[in-house]
Design a protein around this motif. Structure first.
Motif, PDB file in Angstrom:
ATOM      1  N   ILE A  17       0.834  -1.196   0.000  1.00 31.75           N
ATOM      2  CA  ILE A  17       0.000   0.000   0.000  1.00 31.75           C
ATOM      3  C   ILE A  17       0.875   1.254   0.000  1.00 31.75           C
ATOM      4  O   ILE A  17       2.054   1.206   0.359  1.00 31.75           O
ATOM      5  CB  ILE A  17      -0.949   0.034   1.207  1.00 31.75           C
ATOM      6  CG1 ILE A  17      -0.153   0.226   2.515  1.00 31.75           C
ATOM      7  CG2 ILE A  17      -1.789  -1.229   1.280  1.00 31.75           C
ATOM      8  CD1 ILE A  17      -1.036   0.472   3.697  1.00 31.75           C
ATOM      9  N   TRP A  18       0.266   2.355  -0.405  1.00 35.61           N
ATOM     10  CA  TRP A  18       0.930   3.649  -0.336  1.00 35.61           C
ATOM     11  C   TRP A  18       0.181   4.533   0.647  1.00 35.61           C
ATOM     12  O   TRP A  18      -1.039   4.582   0.647  1.00 35.61           O
ATOM     13  CB  TRP A  18       0.965   4.316  -1.715  1.00 35.61           C
ATOM     14  CG  TRP A  18       1.671   3.511  -2.762  1.00 35.61           C
ATOM     15  CD1 TRP A  18       1.110   2.898  -3.841  1.00 35.61           C
ATOM     16  CD2 TRP A  18       3.069   3.214  -2.810  1.00 35.61           C
ATOM     17  NE1 TRP A  18       2.073   2.236  -4.565  1.00 35.61           N
ATOM     18  CE2 TRP A  18       3.292   2.420  -3.958  1.00 35.61           C
ATOM     19  CE3 TRP A  18       4.154   3.546  -2.001  1.00 35.61           C
ATOM     20  CZ2 TRP A  18       4.547   1.939  -4.314  1.00 35.61           C
ATOM     21  CZ3 TRP A  18       5.419   3.075  -2.352  1.00 35.61           C
ATOM     22  CH2 TRP A  18       5.607   2.285  -3.489  1.00 35.61           C
ATOM     23  N   GLY A  19       0.940   5.226   1.476  1.00 33.68           N
ATOM     24  CA  GLY A  19       0.363   6.170   2.425  1.00 33.68           C
ATOM     25  C   GLY A  19       1.281   7.368   2.498  1.00 33.68           C
ATOM     26  O   GLY A  19       2.341   7.308   3.132  1.00 33.68           O
ATOM     27  N   THR A  20       0.923   8.445   1.824  1.00 31.51           N
ATOM     28  CA  THR A  20       1.823   9.574   1.630  1.00 31.51           C
ATOM     29  C   THR A  20       1.705  10.593   2.765  1.00 31.51           C
ATOM     30  O   THR A  20       0.827  10.506   3.623  1.00 31.51           O
ATOM     31  CB  THR A  20       1.515  10.271   0.304  1.00 31.51           C
ATOM     32  OG1 THR A  20       0.204  10.855   0.385  1.00 31.51           O
ATOM     33  CG2 THR A  20       1.574   9.283  -0.857  1.00 31.51           C
ATOM     34  N   VAL A  23       5.659  11.089  14.900  1.00 30.82           N
ATOM     35  CA  VAL A  23       6.949  10.421  14.782  1.00 30.82           C
ATOM     36  C   VAL A  23       6.863   9.413  13.636  1.00 30.82           C
ATOM     37  O   VAL A  23       6.070   8.469  13.682  1.00 30.82           O
ATOM     38  CB  VAL A  23       7.336   9.712  16.091  1.00 30.82           C
ATOM     39  CG1 VAL A  23       8.683   9.006  15.934  1.00 30.82           C
ATOM     40  CG2 VAL A  23       7.374  10.712  17.248  1.00 30.82           C
ATOM     41  N   VAL A  24       7.668   9.635  12.597  1.00 28.65           N
ATOM     42  CA  VAL A  24       7.701   8.754  11.434  1.00 28.65           C
ATOM     43  C   VAL A  24       8.695   7.628  11.719  1.00 28.65           C
ATOM     44  O   VAL A  24       9.864   7.888  12.025  1.00 28.65           O
ATOM     45  CB  VAL A  24       8.125   9.513  10.164  1.00 28.65           C
ATOM     46  CG1 VAL A  24       7.957   8.626   8.939  1.00 28.65           C
ATOM     47  CG2 VAL A  24       7.315  10.803  10.005  1.00 28.65           C
ATOM     48  N   VAL A  40      13.181  10.484   5.389  1.00 33.73           N
ATOM     49  CA  VAL A  40      13.790  11.815   5.452  1.00 33.73           C
ATOM     50  C   VAL A  40      12.962  12.819   4.649  1.00 33.73           C
ATOM     51  O   VAL A  40      12.748  13.961   5.091  1.00 33.73           O
ATOM     52  CB  VAL A  40      15.245  11.757   4.949  1.00 33.73           C
ATOM     53  CG1 VAL A  40      15.794  13.168   4.715  1.00 33.73           C
ATOM     54  CG2 VAL A  40      16.118  11.001   5.940  1.00 33.73           C
ATOM     55  N   ASP A  41      12.475  12.406   3.501  1.00 34.46           N
ATOM     56  CA  ASP A  41      11.627  13.280   2.706  1.00 34.46           C
ATOM     57  C   ASP A  41      10.365  13.661   3.480  1.00 34.46           C
ATOM     58  O   ASP A  41       9.933  14.822   3.450  1.00 34.46           O
ATOM     59  CB  ASP A  41      11.252  12.586   1.400  1.00 34.46           C
ATOM     60  CG  ASP A  41      10.364  13.430   0.504  1.00 34.46           C
ATOM     61  OD1 ASP A  41      10.901  14.298  -0.202  1.00 34.46           O
ATOM     62  OD2 ASP A  41       9.128  13.229   0.537  1.00 34.46           O
ATOM     63  N   ALA A  42       9.788  12.685   4.202  1.00 32.10           N
ATOM     64  CA  ALA A  42       8.594  12.965   5.003  1.00 32.10           C
ATOM     65  C   ALA A  42       8.902  13.931   6.139  1.00 32.10           C
ATOM     66  O   ALA A  42       8.120  14.851   6.419  1.00 32.10           O
ATOM     67  CB  ALA A  42       8.032  11.657   5.559  1.00 32.10           C
ATOM     68  N   ALA A  54       7.610  17.074  13.326  1.00 31.55           N
ATOM     69  CA  ALA A  54       7.833  15.644  13.151  1.00 31.55           C
ATOM     70  C   ALA A  54       9.237  15.262  13.583  1.00 31.55           C
ATOM     71  O   ALA A  54      10.178  16.050  13.493  1.00 31.55           O
ATOM     72  CB  ALA A  54       7.614  15.232  11.694  1.00 31.55           C
ATOM     73  N   ARG A  55       9.365  14.039  14.058  1.00 29.74           N
ATOM     74  CA  ARG A  55      10.645  13.417  14.348  1.00 29.74           C
ATOM     75  C   ARG A  55      10.642  12.035  13.703  1.00 29.74           C
ATOM     76  O   ARG A  55       9.595  11.521  13.292  1.00 29.74           O
ATOM     77  CB  ARG A  55      10.877  13.295  15.864  1.00 29.74           C
ATOM     78  CG  ARG A  55      11.107  14.636  16.550  1.00 29.74           C
ATOM     79  CD  ARG A  55      12.458  15.206  16.166  1.00 29.74           C
ATOM     80  NE  ARG A  55      12.808  16.397  16.911  1.00 29.74           N
ATOM     81  CZ  ARG A  55      12.714  17.638  16.442  1.00 29.74           C
ATOM     82  NH1 ARG A  55      12.228  17.832  15.213  1.00 29.74           N
ATOM     83  NH2 ARG A  55      13.085  18.657  17.166  1.00 29.74           N
TER      84      ARG A  55
END
Length: 299
Positions: A57-60, A77-78, A92-94, A102-103
């Motif tokens: 799946i994709w979750g942008t 937190v990603v 890193v892009d996110a 975000a962290r």
């Protein structure tokens, strides 16, 4: 972007809306405090092909922003998913897109360079995720090597056990770590034994060392009762909060890659479950705001 804070009640109401990979569409019944953090979610972007086929799946970032708005969350937190291996480009892009709100927690090989760790730190990374079992497990005795590498940055080690028994076997090595430890997904305490299982005792001993956090996230992994509240995890959650309210975190685990059937888990309902586990507003504030702020935004 989250909804404006309700200055009268000191809460941030969510917004009813459809969100990809999230069941339901209603906002939480219990608004969260300003600054509330989702301490565990993933991003999957088709611009960054996966290293393996564990997830399809994709979750942008744009999808996730909708979830934040629906839940009334301020920060997140990603976390590196297993399907990206050691490729942290998507993460890193996110982080760059989400900014200071975000962290990140990454997966890196043992021989990662200091320069790469420094680069990741500048993008907002604050921890390394290690697996006890699975496709690419790290032997517990090797955790100390990572701890020494990340000590100068003030990072933590986040561990995913996959099975409760793996956490029990690794306990001596985890107790010996000099750095902060974060344990995913209720520590994988098995059901139906739940709080009576020996894994729970090991988890409580780790919490007692003053350096360990645990995430109340992804209840569907161990629940036998399913999405009607995942009530069989209530006793586990209550015991963890009672033992260390200053080191408990909450996470959505969106986009719920381990759930392969529809409907997907209702993130608003899972967030509302926190009121059952922590009836006191002050305790929920610690879990959603104070604890993650201290762990992820200390610098």
């Amino acid at each position: 972007m989250t909804s404006p804070a309700n200055t009268l009640s000191g809460t941030v109401p969510g917004t009813a809306m459809e969100v990809p990979h999230s069941g339901g569409s209603q906002a939480p019944h219990h608004p969260v405090p300003p600054g509330a953090v989702d301490c565990h979610h993933h991003i999957f972007d088709p611009r960054f092909p996966r290293a393996n086929s564990r997830s399809t799946i994709w979750g942008t970032v744009d999808d996730y922003r909708r979830l934040k708005q629906r839940l009334g969350l301020s920060r997140s937190v990603v976390v590196s998913p297993q399907s990206y291996g050691f490729d942290n480009r998507c993460l890193v892009d996110a982080l760059d897109a989400l900014g200071e709100q975000a962290r990140g927690v990454v997966a890196v090989p043992p021989d990662v360079s200091d320069a790469e760790l420094d680069r990741l730190h500048l993008h907002g990374v604050r921890g390394v995720r290690l697996y006890l079992i699975g496709d690419a497990p790290t032997p517990p005795e090797r955790f100390i090597d990572y701890a020494r590498r990340i000590e100068r940055l003030g990072w933590h080690i986040q561990v995913i056990a996959v099975e409760g028994e793996a956490l029990m076997a690794a306990e001596p090595a985890l107790q010996a770590l000099p750095c902060t430890l974060v344990i995913d997904h209720f520590g994988y305490v098995p059901q139906p034994e739940g709080a009576a299982h020996p894994t729970m005792a090991a988890l409580l001993r780790l919490l007692a060392n003053g350096k360990t956090y645990v995430k109340l996230s992804a209840p569907y992994i161990t629940s036998r009762l399913g999405p009607q509240g995942y009530a069989d995890l209530d006793a586990v959650a209550v015991a963890l909060i009672k033992a260390a309210p200053e080191r408990v975190l909450w996470g959505s685990d969106w986009p719920h890659t381990l759930v392969t059937t529809d409907p997907k888990p209702d993130d608003a309902a899972m967030l509302d479950r926190l009121v059952r586990w922590a009836p006191q507003e002050s305790v929920r504030h610690r879990i959603l705001v104070d604890n993650p702020g201290r762990l992820y935004w200390k610098d």
